[in-house]
Design an enzyme around this catalytic site. Sequence first.
Site, PDB file in Angstrom:
ATOM      1  N   ASP A 195      -0.828  14.290  16.239  1.00 23.99           N
ATOM      2  CA  ASP A 195       0.120  15.111  16.988  1.00 23.99           C
ATOM      3  C   ASP A 195      -0.592  16.279  17.651  1.00 23.99           C
ATOM      4  OD1 ASP A 195       2.315  13.564  16.200  1.00 23.99           O
ATOM      5  OD2 ASP A 195       2.541  14.698  14.331  1.00 23.99           O
ATOM      6  N   HIS A 250       3.788  -0.924   3.779  1.00 23.50           N
ATOM      7  CA  HIS A 250       3.062   0.333   3.561  1.00 23.50           C
ATOM      8  C   HIS A 250       4.108   1.414   3.300  1.00 23.50           C
ATOM      9  CE1 HIS A 250      -0.314   3.112   3.901  1.00 23.50           C
ATOM     10  NE2 HIS A 250       0.407   3.866   4.722  1.00 23.50           N
ATOM     11  N   SER A 264       0.828  -1.198   0.000  1.00 22.74           N
ATOM     12  CA  SER A 264       0.000   0.000   0.000  1.00 22.74           C
ATOM     13  C   SER A 264       0.867   1.253   0.000  1.00 22.74           C
ATOM     14  CB  SER A 264      -0.934  -0.010   1.210  1.00 22.74           C
ATOM     15  OG  SER A 264      -0.196  -0.242   2.403  1.00 22.74           O
ATOM     16  N   GLU A 305       1.044   5.634   0.898  1.00 23.27           N
ATOM     17  CA  GLU A 305       0.479   6.758   1.641  1.00 23.27           C
ATOM     18  C   GLU A 305       0.989   8.079   1.079  1.00 23.27           C
ATOM     19  OE1 GLU A 305      -0.206   6.364   5.853  1.00 23.27           O
ATOM     20  OE2 GLU A 305       0.930   8.223   6.201  1.00 23.27           O
ATOM     21  N   PHE A 318      12.166  13.831   9.948  1.00 17.44           N
ATOM     22  CA  PHE A 318      10.896  13.107  10.095  1.00 17.44           C
ATOM     23  C   PHE A 318      11.004  12.071  11.210  1.00 17.44           C
ATOM     24  CE2 PHE A 318       9.658  13.720   5.349  1.00 17.44           C
ATOM     25  CZ  PHE A 318       9.193  14.990   5.651  1.00 17.44           C
TER      26      PHE A 318
END
Length: 294
Positions: free
Chosen positions: A114, A273, A20, A22, A224
């Site tokens: 967050d 993913h 998958s 994102e 990140f």
Amino acid sequence: MPGRAPAIRDLLASGRRSFSFEFFPPKDDEGETRLWQTLRELEPLHPAFVSVTYGAGGTTRDRTVRITERIATETTLTPMGHLTCVGHTREELRGVVGHYADAGVRNVLALRGDPLGGPGQPWTPTRGGVDHAVELVDLVCGLGSFCVGVAAFPEGHPEAADLDADARALVAKAEAGADFAITQLFFRSSDYFGLVERVRSLGCEVPIIPGIMPITNLAQIQRFAQLSGAAVPDEVVRRFDDAADAAAVRRMGVDVATELCDDLLAGGAPGLHFYTLNRSRATREIYAGLHVTA
């Protein structure tokens, strides 16, 4: 009324590997055009599902929902809708879920999200809202036959007391109705398998899909990782010491991610993913290097 999309839990239960992608919500129309180009480039790979995140603090909710609805109605892709607790009342959350349902989106990723001030800032509850992902899972499950995913943290959630407490939090989300989990980015397969072992030792068999972010810009990925409470290990950073330019960094990033993916799949991970950063090239190259079919 759009047709009902396949449930991710059914795909995982079948034993078929889930691959998958994102994406993050673009800030403007130009970015949205680029996102749609990336979606079309990845569509021929027939991913199990795709998803579009909320922006920080839920700031892009409307654009995220609109793009997810378009994916459901204008492509052959199966979308998973994102949903966070940030800044939303229970009534607003029910409204977002209703929008997804109207578009035929039945797979939802339920996240606390967050804090409004960003990662590392104190969590501020929303009056009339929910404070934890486990409550959001319960809310979504109470609204109909949705397939619900949640987040998992191979290196532990930044706010967890320790790794065992973090595993118990994931188990609680599964007990509330979560059908599967997707991990934050990580770079050591041992971190993923350690999480799986901790969760299984608690008697929980929820499928845990590894989240993969290819390193195409080392400084960006380190940032990140820091924001998510993860780390880029020194042994991974050293592999980029001889990368003379951006192209060399991207090539090494693809190699590092492909090796990680090979290790994960060989160890029994139910799929992968990919966090694409709205670019398709690195993801497509990793995918081709794995010699798999979604």
